[in-house]
Each structure stands twice: as structure tokens, then as C-alpha cells.
Design a protein around this motif. Structure first.
Motif, PDB file in Angstrom:
ATOM      1  N   ASN A 497     -24.632  57.486  41.770  1.00  9.88           N
ATOM      2  CA  ASN A 497     -24.218  57.220  40.387  1.00  9.88           C
ATOM      3  C   ASN A 497     -25.356  56.621  39.571  1.00  9.88           C
ATOM      4  OD1 ASN A 497     -21.644  58.157  40.874  1.00  9.88           O
ATOM      5  ND2 ASN A 497     -20.810  56.121  41.320  1.00  9.88           N
ATOM      6  N   ALA A 498     -26.140  55.733  40.192  1.00 11.66           N
ATOM      7  CA  ALA A 498     -27.253  55.095  39.489  1.00 11.66           C
ATOM      8  C   ALA A 498     -28.268  56.129  39.029  1.00 11.66           C
ATOM      9  CB  ALA A 498     -27.915  54.053  40.388  1.00 11.66           C
ATOM     10  N   VAL A 499     -28.546  57.113  39.893  1.00 16.43           N
ATOM     11  CA  VAL A 499     -29.550  58.132  39.554  1.00 16.43           C
ATOM     12  C   VAL A 499     -28.988  59.172  38.599  1.00 16.43           C
ATOM     13  CG1 VAL A 499     -31.021  59.937  40.496  1.00 16.43           C
ATOM     14  CG2 VAL A 499     -30.759  57.770  41.728  1.00 16.43           C
ATOM     15  N   ARG A 500     -27.783  59.668  38.917  1.00 19.19           N
ATOM     16  CA  ARG A 500     -27.233  60.785  38.146  1.00 19.19           C
ATOM     17  C   ARG A 500     -26.706  60.347  36.781  1.00 19.19           C
ATOM     18  NH1 ARG A 500     -22.262  64.805  39.992  1.00 19.19           N
ATOM     19  NH2 ARG A 500     -22.264  66.100  38.093  1.00 19.19           N
ATOM     20  N   HIS A 501     -25.937  59.261  36.747  1.00 17.38           N
ATOM     21  CA  HIS A 501     -25.295  58.839  35.498  1.00 17.38           C
ATOM     22  C   HIS A 501     -26.085  57.752  34.758  1.00 17.38           C
ATOM     23  CE1 HIS A 501     -21.861  61.222  36.679  1.00 17.38           C
ATOM     24  NE2 HIS A 501     -21.727  60.526  37.814  1.00 17.38           N
ATOM     25  N   GLY A 502     -26.756  56.904  35.519  1.00 16.30           N
ATOM     26  CA  GLY A 502     -27.465  55.793  34.880  1.00 16.30           C
ATOM     27  C   GLY A 502     -28.938  56.049  34.637  1.00 16.30           C
ATOM     28  N   CYS A 503     -29.479  57.170  35.161  1.00 18.80           N
ATOM     29  CA  CYS A 503     -30.906  57.486  35.013  1.00 18.80           C
ATOM     30  C   CYS A 503     -31.781  56.319  35.468  1.00 18.80           C
ATOM     31  CB  CYS A 503     -31.234  57.861  33.565  1.00 18.80           C
ATOM     32  SG  CYS A 503     -30.280  59.271  32.945  1.00 18.80           S
ATOM     33  N   ALA A 504     -31.389  55.677  36.568  1.00 22.30           N
ATOM     34  CA  ALA A 504     -32.123  54.510  37.058  1.00 22.30           C
ATOM     35  C   ALA A 504     -33.451  54.914  37.691  1.00 22.30           C
ATOM     36  CB  ALA A 504     -31.268  53.758  38.074  1.00 22.30           C
ATOM     37  N   GLN A 505     -34.448  54.025  37.589  1.00 22.51           N
ATOM     38  CA  GLN A 505     -35.745  54.215  38.214  1.00 22.51           C
ATOM     39  C   GLN A 505     -35.956  53.255  39.381  1.00 22.51           C
ATOM     40  OE1 GLN A 505     -37.945  56.726  37.462  1.00 22.51           O
ATOM     41  NE2 GLN A 505     -36.173  57.402  36.238  1.00 22.51           N
ATOM     42  N   ARG A 506     -35.168  52.166  39.400  1.00 28.35           N
ATOM     43  CA  ARG A 506     -35.282  51.184  40.491  1.00 28.35           C
ATOM     44  C   ARG A 506     -33.875  50.832  40.966  1.00 28.35           C
ATOM     45  NH1 ARG A 506     -39.265  49.599  37.041  1.00 28.35           N
ATOM     46  NH2 ARG A 506     -37.876  48.194  35.920  1.00 28.35           N
ATOM     47  N   VAL A 507     -33.684  50.877  42.280  1.00 26.16           N
ATOM     48  CA  VAL A 507     -32.402  50.534  42.888  1.00 26.16           C
ATOM     49  C   VAL A 507     -32.659  49.554  44.022  1.00 26.16           C
ATOM     50  CG1 VAL A 507     -30.357  51.395  44.081  1.00 26.16           C
ATOM     51  CG2 VAL A 507     -31.414  52.788  42.292  1.00 26.16           C
ATOM     52  N   ARG A 508     -31.829  48.506  44.073  1.00 29.01           N
ATOM     53  CA  ARG A 508     -31.941  47.517  45.147  1.00 29.01           C
ATOM     54  C   ARG A 508     -30.614  47.484  45.921  1.00 29.01           C
ATOM     55  NH1 ARG A 508     -36.328  48.095  43.895  1.00 29.01           N
ATOM     56  NH2 ARG A 508     -37.927  46.600  43.222  1.00 29.01           N
ATOM     57  N   VAL A 509     -30.714  47.572  47.240  1.00 28.96           N
ATOM     58  CA  VAL A 509     -29.539  47.490  48.106  1.00 28.96           C
ATOM     59  C   VAL A 509     -29.687  46.246  48.966  1.00 28.96           C
ATOM     60  CG1 VAL A 509     -28.200  48.606  49.933  1.00 28.96           C
ATOM     61  CG2 VAL A 509     -29.271  49.993  48.134  1.00 28.96           C
ATOM     62  N   GLY A 510     -28.665  45.411  48.976  1.00 28.58           N
ATOM     63  CA  GLY A 510     -28.720  44.182  49.763  1.00 28.58           C
ATOM     64  C   GLY A 510     -27.491  44.034  50.642  1.00 28.58           C
ATOM     65  N   LEU A 511     -27.691  43.501  51.832  1.00 27.41           N
ATOM     66  CA  LEU A 511     -26.595  43.250  52.771  1.00 27.41           C
ATOM     67  C   LEU A 511     -26.687  41.787  53.194  1.00 27.41           C
ATOM     68  CD1 LEU A 511     -24.239  44.447  54.389  1.00 27.41           C
ATOM     69  CD2 LEU A 511     -25.886  45.029  56.197  1.00 27.41           C
ATOM     70  N   ILE A 512     -25.632  41.021  52.898  1.00 25.77           N
ATOM     71  CA  ILE A 512     -25.621  39.575  53.153  1.00 25.77           C
ATOM     72  C   ILE A 512     -24.523  39.275  54.166  1.00 25.77           C
ATOM     73  CG2 ILE A 512     -25.382  37.286  52.132  1.00 25.77           C
ATOM     74  CD1 ILE A 512     -26.145  38.540  49.437  1.00 25.77           C
ATOM     75  N   ASN A 513     -24.909  38.648  55.282  1.00 23.27           N
ATOM     76  CA  ASN A 513     -23.972  38.319  56.351  1.00 23.27           C
ATOM     77  C   ASN A 513     -23.716  36.819  56.335  1.00 23.27           C
ATOM     78  OD1 ASN A 513     -22.450  38.051  58.632  1.00 23.27           O
ATOM     79  ND2 ASN A 513     -23.841  39.213  59.964  1.00 23.27           N
ATOM     80  N   ARG A 514     -22.481  36.425  55.955  1.00 26.54           N
ATOM     81  CA  ARG A 514     -22.104  35.006  55.919  1.00 26.54           C
ATOM     82  C   ARG A 514     -21.038  34.746  56.977  1.00 26.54           C
ATOM     83  NH1 ARG A 514     -21.506  34.486  49.327  1.00 26.54           N
ATOM     84  NH2 ARG A 514     -23.733  34.411  48.834  1.00 26.54           N
ATOM     85  N   PRO A 515     -20.828  33.482  57.337  1.00 28.07           N
ATOM     86  CA  PRO A 515     -19.871  33.179  58.413  1.00 28.07           C
ATOM     87  C   PRO A 515     -18.458  33.677  58.150  1.00 28.07           C
ATOM     88  CG  PRO A 515     -21.265  31.287  57.961  1.00 28.07           C
ATOM     89  CD  PRO A 515     -21.576  32.288  56.892  1.00 28.07           C
ATOM     90  N   SER A 516     -17.993  33.586  56.899  1.00 27.81           N
ATOM     91  CA  SER A 516     -16.611  33.970  56.621  1.00 27.81           C
ATOM     92  C   SER A 516     -16.490  35.346  55.979  1.00 27.81           C
ATOM     93  CB  SER A 516     -15.943  32.939  55.692  1.00 27.81           C
ATOM     94  OG  SER A 516     -16.668  32.844  54.468  1.00 27.81           O
ATOM     95  N   ARG A 517     -17.435  35.695  55.103  1.00 27.35           N
ATOM     96  CA  ARG A 517     -17.354  36.971  54.400  1.00 27.35           C
ATOM     97  C   ARG A 517     -18.735  37.618  54.328  1.00 27.35           C
ATOM     98  NH1 ARG A 517     -12.733  37.912  51.764  1.00 27.35           N
ATOM     99  NH2 ARG A 517     -13.619  39.359  50.253  1.00 27.35           N
ATOM    100  N   CYS A 518     -18.730  38.933  54.292  1.00 25.21           N
ATOM    101  CA  CYS A 518     -19.966  39.692  54.141  1.00 25.21           C
ATOM    102  C   CYS A 518     -19.978  40.336  52.761  1.00 25.21           C
ATOM    103  CB  CYS A 518     -20.069  40.773  55.210  1.00 25.21           C
ATOM    104  SG  CYS A 518     -20.160  40.115  56.892  1.00 25.21           S
ATOM    105  N   ARG A 519     -21.186  40.609  52.290  1.00 25.52           N
ATOM    106  CA  ARG A 519     -21.317  41.185  50.944  1.00 25.52           C
ATOM    107  C   ARG A 519     -22.364  42.287  50.964  1.00 25.52           C
ATOM    108  NH1 ARG A 519     -22.523  37.598  45.614  1.00 25.52           N
ATOM    109  NH2 ARG A 519     -20.324  37.088  45.941  1.00 25.52           N
ATOM    110  N   LEU A 520     -22.034  43.388  50.297  1.00 22.82           N
ATOM    111  CA  LEU A 520     -22.950  44.497  50.081  1.00 22.82           C
ATOM    112  C   LEU A 520     -23.179  44.618  48.580  1.00 22.82           C
ATOM    113  CD1 LEU A 520     -24.452  47.122  51.021  1.00 22.82           C
ATOM    114  CD2 LEU A 520     -22.260  48.307  50.664  1.00 22.82           C
ATOM    115  N   LEU A 521     -24.446  44.655  48.146  1.00 22.81           N
ATOM    116  CA  LEU A 521     -24.784  44.749  46.734  1.00 22.81           C
ATOM    117  C   LEU A 521     -25.666  45.969  46.497  1.00 22.81           C
ATOM    118  CD1 LEU A 521     -25.237  41.442  47.573  1.00 22.81           C
ATOM    119  CD2 LEU A 521     -25.092  41.310  45.095  1.00 22.81           C
ATOM    120  N   VAL A 522     -25.386  46.662  45.397  1.00 23.84           N
ATOM    121  CA  VAL A 522     -26.242  47.758  44.945  1.00 23.84           C
ATOM    122  C   VAL A 522     -26.511  47.515  43.455  1.00 23.84           C
ATOM    123  CG1 VAL A 522     -26.542  50.235  44.712  1.00 23.84           C
ATOM    124  CG2 VAL A 522     -25.182  49.324  46.619  1.00 23.84           C
ATOM    125  N   LEU A 523     -27.773  47.267  43.110  1.00 18.18           N
ATOM    126  CA  LEU A 523     -28.165  46.958  41.740  1.00 18.18           C
ATOM    127  C   LEU A 523     -29.151  48.006  41.255  1.00 18.18           C
ATOM    128  CD1 LEU A 523     -27.990  44.155  43.547  1.00 18.18           C
ATOM    129  CD2 LEU A 523     -28.478  43.094  41.351  1.00 18.18           C
TER     130      LEU A 523
END
Length: 582
Positions: A497-523
Motif C-alpha cells: 500500500n505504501a508503494v502503490r497508493h502512497g508513492c513512498a520512497q522510504r519504508v521502515r518495518v519494526g518488530l518490538i518484543n515486550r514482556p506482555s505485548r508485541c508490536r509490529l510497525l510499518v512506517l
């Protein structure tokens, strides 16, 4: 204690003989008079006309013979001006004709000045004033009654002892297409046999109330009827009927809605209720979800978001005046369950929120199976691309390179074309391998989610020619294959979606592992969109991302502003374990 003095009674005396005016004044100044009087003298008919309405008088004393006119004519003038002032007509001699004429035109009394005493005059004034007050009150009451009957949906009437309608009146008749005389002469005992007993109670000295349905003017009407014994006549009854059609129809509609809601809550796997302003369950209906600990007995008086943390964000949004949805899921021994909830601000009460949940476990199970088949098919296609088309493209590139080498000595001008074919074949091979990696993430099963996401960003960078990076904070989460597939596909769709619809040039993917909850981020740094109008940007891909997050027992948030890119956040509980289904 000092008592305040009584206000003097103001009188307008229209008398063309001064000695008669003095005589009246003397009568009202005697000590036998209970009241004090203030007399204004009009010595002629014209003066009487002039003083009418200029002052407020408690009563008037009009002589009949006034030269330019008479007291009756002056009385008619006062009545025409709407003056509520009792008038006593005075004459020099008894005359029944004048007496009758004066009373006919509204005089309160008629007195002969010959032999008139102070007691007689004061009593006549006192009675005239009381009579005028009673008339004024009656006039106001009649005006109010007429306004009610002419403007409100009511009918008033009288019924004789035998049930015959004697008179009817009221705007309520027009609503059912009747005139005031249309019901006169009808016997209510015969016309309304279902209400005969109640009406007989009233005509025999009692009272009764009942509601009846009436058909008129092409529709059904409902009237509340009140019958009371007619004490003024000593027989029969007076009646008042009020058109309550709107109320009855609204009550019937509410009753139907309540019956429908009860049927839904009783027969379908759902639960509904209310939360107060801090999120505590104050009302709950529906027993079908008891096996999931979602029956009223389990949640009444409890904080919903504390019992089910997955709902916290949605409930917070609803309590702030909005609307949201969330999914509760769980299970053990391969028996997965899933409850979808909608929660909205309680606009009816102006505070708190309402919630509605339904069991979609079977549907979710089927969807998971379909999704699993779809993922397996993607992996098969990816493998075919890599092992089939990819190998053929590699062979084509090798053949083109060999042809290029042979043509360099014999046909050098054709060698360049063969070299171009080899380059195109190599590029096609690279793209095919990148597509194959996306469809069949080999790294996922071999090395886990973090390694697969790192490979995904690398392939995206090669395929789309953008800057795409992956970072891991903490250790890679310990997930089963199905859970890892869901997170991988969420990331893949967000990058797409970032490339096709947002015409993005930079994408960051992050995976955060915490004791109670995990988080996945795509910016991304794309063009973004108006997040307040998220519904306009909710396509199949975003809905599928949200569904995959729900399968994890987690939540998906999409944040964006025009020109500032998109931020996709997926969170799920660390303890969530999914099991493959056979």
C-alpha cells in the motif's frame, strides 16, 4: 399589630344632577358602610363616554336619564370596549321596562334613588362586584375550555342515563372525520358494547376510564376515555375523550422492538448491554455466550476493559463520544472461539456506551481454513515461480550469454542483441525470485518471523527500487507458523500500500518484543490520507490486515495525515498462541 388600610373602592358616577351625586356620596360616607369609596363624577353623558377606559374602576353607577343619552347606551359603550366593570343602573322612579332593558344589556343591578338607603346601595355594589368577578372567572374558564376543545385532539360530551349521546364537541371529532352532530342520538351501550359496563358505572353515579380503538378518516385512532357522573344534571354522565394515537402507536412500536430484541437475545448467540461513563457494565442481556464467560452474571458490575484488555482502546473511543469495534478470542485444545463486538456512545442517555457482541466462531474457523488454503496456494505458486519459471529464465539467460560469446567473432553486430537478451532474462529472473519470496516466504519457516521480515524488506527494496529497512527490538517473538504468516502478510500488504497508493520512497518495518505485548510497525513517507475519513480508504487489503490482527487476538491501527505518510501498528498479547487446524 397595625393593620394596613383597605384600598378604597373606586366608582364612576355618571349623574347629570349634582344634588343626586351629593346624595350618593353621603350614602357611601356613612359609618355603616364597611368599605371606603372614592367617587369620580361625570356630570353628563359625554363626560361618561370620555372617562370610560381612562381609569380603572371597580364599579359604575349610571343614571338612566342623562340628557344627551341614557345610561343603557353608556352601558353598551362600556361593554363594546371590553370593560369588565359592573354597572348599577339608577332611576328616579321604579320602571320595570327600564329594569328589564338594563339587565338585558348587562347591568349588574337596577336601583331606584327614591328611598335608597346606604345599606341597600353598598350591598348592591358589593354583590355587583362579586358577580362580575364570578363572570370574569367563568369567561376565562370558558375561553380556556373553548381553546382546548378547538385546538387539542379531544372530544367532550354528555351521555344520558340510557346511554344516548346528548351533545359532543371538540377538535378530536375532525380527526376522525366527524361533525359535532354526527354522534348525537347514538346509544353508546349499543355502539360500544365492549365498554358498556364501564360507561354504566359512570351514569349510575361512579366514574370509569378506558382506551378504545376507532376507525375514521382512513386510519385507526386510539382514544383515552374518561366518564364521570353528571352531578350538575343529577343524571347521566359527562365524558372526555383524548386522542392518544401517537402515544399508543409509539408504545406498540416499542413493544414490538422489545419483543424482537428479547427474541434475538434469547435465540441467537449474542449479548448486549450498557457501560457507565467509566466503562463499568451496568446492564447486560443475553445468556448464549455463558460458556465464554460473557453472560450477564459474569460481567455485571465489572470494568469491561479490565476483564478484556483487547477492548480498552475501542471502549475509550466510545466513551469519548465515538464508535468502534473489537474482537475477543480465545480457546484451548484446538477449540478456538471469536466474539465480534461493536461499542458506541450512548446518545440516548448522553453518557456511557452501549455494546453488542455476537459469536462468529464457526465463521472465523471457516475463514481461517480458507485463509490457510489461500496461503498454501500462494506458497505453491511461489515455489512454482522459483523452481519452474525461475529455472527456465536462468536457462534462457545462460543460452543468450553463450550465443553472445559465439557471435562476437563471426557476427559482432548481433552479439549486442544477444547480450541484451541475457540482461533482460537475468532481470526477469531476479524479479521472479523476489515475487517467489513474497508468495512463499521460505525464511519464515526456516528462521522465524524476524528473519522473514528482514528478507521481505530486502526483496521489496530490490523489486520496487525504494529504501526499505527492518529493525528488531528484543528477541524474535516465539510464534507458531500460522501466527507468523498473519504478521508477515500484514507487513507485506502495508509495504504494498505504501508503494502503490502512497508513492513512498522510504519504508521502515519494526518488530518490538515486550514482556506482555508485541508490536509490529510499518512506517512510510508517502502522501498519506485523511485518517478522519478512513472509511473511504478501507479496501479489501486493509480489511484483511485487520482480520489477520483479530486472528492474533490483537488490534490494528492505521494513523495518517495528508502529506505525512502512514503509520500501521499491530499489537497482540505475548501469550497468544495459534494452532494450525487439520
Amino acid at each position: 399589630m397595625i393593620q394596613s388600610e383597605r384600598k378604597p373602592v373606586r366608582l364612576l358616577v355618571v349623574e347629570d344632577h349634582e344634588e343626586d351625586f351629593r346624595f350618593l356620596s353621603l350614602l357611601l360616607e356613612k359609618k355603616t358602610c364597611k368599605d371606603q369609596y372614592r367617587l369620580d363624577w361625570a356630570p353628563s353623558f359625554e363626560d361618561g363616554i370620555r372617562l370610560l377606559g381612562t381609569e380603572s374602576y371597580d364599579a359604575g353607577l349610571f343614571d338612566y336619564n342623562l340628557g344627551g343619552g341614557n345610561g343603557v347606551e353608556l352601558l353598551r359603550e362600556a361593554v363594546s370596549r371590553g370593560l369588565e366593570m359592573p354597572v348599577i343602573m339608577l332611576t328616579g322612579a321604579e320602571d320595570p321596562t327600564i329594569d328589564e332593558e338594563a339587565l338585558e344589556h348587562g347591568a349588574a343591578d337596577y336601583l331606584c334613588k327614591i328611598g335608597l338607603t346606604s345599606v341597600q346601595l353598598e350591598r348592591a355594589i358589593r354583590y355587583a362586584r362579586r358577580h362580575m368577578r364570578l363572570l370574569s372567572e367563568l369567561r376565562r374558564a370558558n375561553h380556556l375550555l373553548n381553546s382546548l376543545l378547538d385546538r387539542l385532539p379531544v372530544v367532550a360530551g354528555r351521555v344520558d342515563t340510557d346511554g344516548t349521546i346528548l351533545e359532543t364537541r371538540g377538535h378530536g371529532l375532525e380527526l376522525v372525520g366527524l361533525g359535532e352532530q354526527d354522534l348525537v342520538g347514538i346509544n353508546v351501550f349499543e355502539a360500544w358494547p365492549d365498554a358498556a359496563a364501564e360507561i354504566r358505572t359512570a351514569v349510575h353515579g361512579g366514574e370509569s376510564e378506558f382506551t378504545r380503538e376507532v376507525t375514521g378518516a382512513g386510519r385507526r385512532h386510539y382514544f383515552d376515555n374518561y366518564f364521570r357522573f353528571d352531578e350538575a344534571r343529577g343524571r347521566g354522565a359527562v365524558a372526555l375523550s383524548v386522542n392518544v394515537t401517537a402515544r399508543v402507536e409509539a408504545e406498540n412500536e416499542r413493544r414490538r422492538e422489545a419483543q424482537l430484541l428479547q427474541s434475538v437475545l434469547r435465540n441467537l448467540p449474542v449479548i448486549a448491554g450498557r457501560l457507565d461513563e467509566i466503562g463499568t457494565v451496568t446492564e447486560a442481556r443475553g445468556e448464549s455466550l455463558a460458556r465464554f464467560h460473557l453472560a450477564p452474571v459474569h460481567i455485571m458490575g465489572q470494568s469491561f476493559s479490565e476483564m478484556f484488555p483487547q477492548s480498552r482502546e475501542a471502549i475509550t473511543r466510545a466513551l469519548a463520544g465515538g464508535s468502534s469495534s473489537f474482537t475477543l478470542s480465545g480457546g484451548s485444545d484446538g477449540d478456538e472461539w471469536s466474539i465480534d463486538f461493536v461499542v458506541s456512545f450512548d446518545s440516548a442517555q448522553g453518557r456511557g456506551a452501549t455494546f453488542f457482541g455476537r459469536d462468529l466462531s464457526e465463521r472465523r474457523k471457516l475463514e481461517r481454513q480458507i485463509l490457510k488454503v489461500s496461503d498454501a496456494e500462494q506458497q505453491r505458486i511461489g515455489a512454482d515461480l522459483h523452481d519452474g519459471l525461475g529455472q527456465q529464465l536462468t536457462g534462457l539467460a545462460c543460452m543468450a550469454a553463450a550465443m553472445r560469446d559465439r557471435l562476437r567473432n563471426k557476427l559482432p553486430e548481433e552479439a549486442g542483441s544477444a547480450d541484451l537478451i541475457a540482461q533482460i532474462a537475468n532481470e526477469a529472473t531476479e524479479q521472479t525470485r523476489a515475487l517467489a519470496h513474497g508468495l512463499s516466504p521460505v525464511q519464515l519457516e526456516a528462521h522465524g518471523l524476524a528473519s522473514a521480515l528482514e528478507d521481505l524488506t530486502f526483496q521489496a527494496q530490490r523489486l520496487h527500487r525504494i529504501e526499505c529497512r527492518f529493525t528488531l527490538r528484543g528477541e524474535s517473538p516465539d510464534l507458531d507458523h500460522l501466527a507468523a504468516i498473519h504478521l508477515y502478510r500484514i507487513t507485506q500488504e502495508a509495504i504494498h500500500n505504501a508503494v502503490r497508493h502512497g508513492c513512498a520512497q522510504r519504508v521502515r518495518v519494526g518488530l518490538i518484543n515486550r514482556p506482555s505485548r508485541c508490536r509490529l510497525l510499518v512506517l512510510d513517507d508517502g502522501q498519506g490520507f485523511d485518517a478522519s475519513d478512513l472509511g473511504a480508504h478501507t479496501g479489501r487489503g486493509l480489511r484483511l490486515m485487520n482480520y489477520r490482527a483479530n486472528m492474533l487476538g490483537g488490534t490494528l491501527r492505521v494513523q495518517s495525515c495528508l502529506g505525512l505518510g502512514v503509520r500501521v501498528i499491530c499489537e497482540w498479547p505475548q501469550s497468544r498462541i495459534l494452532h494450525d487446524e487439520n
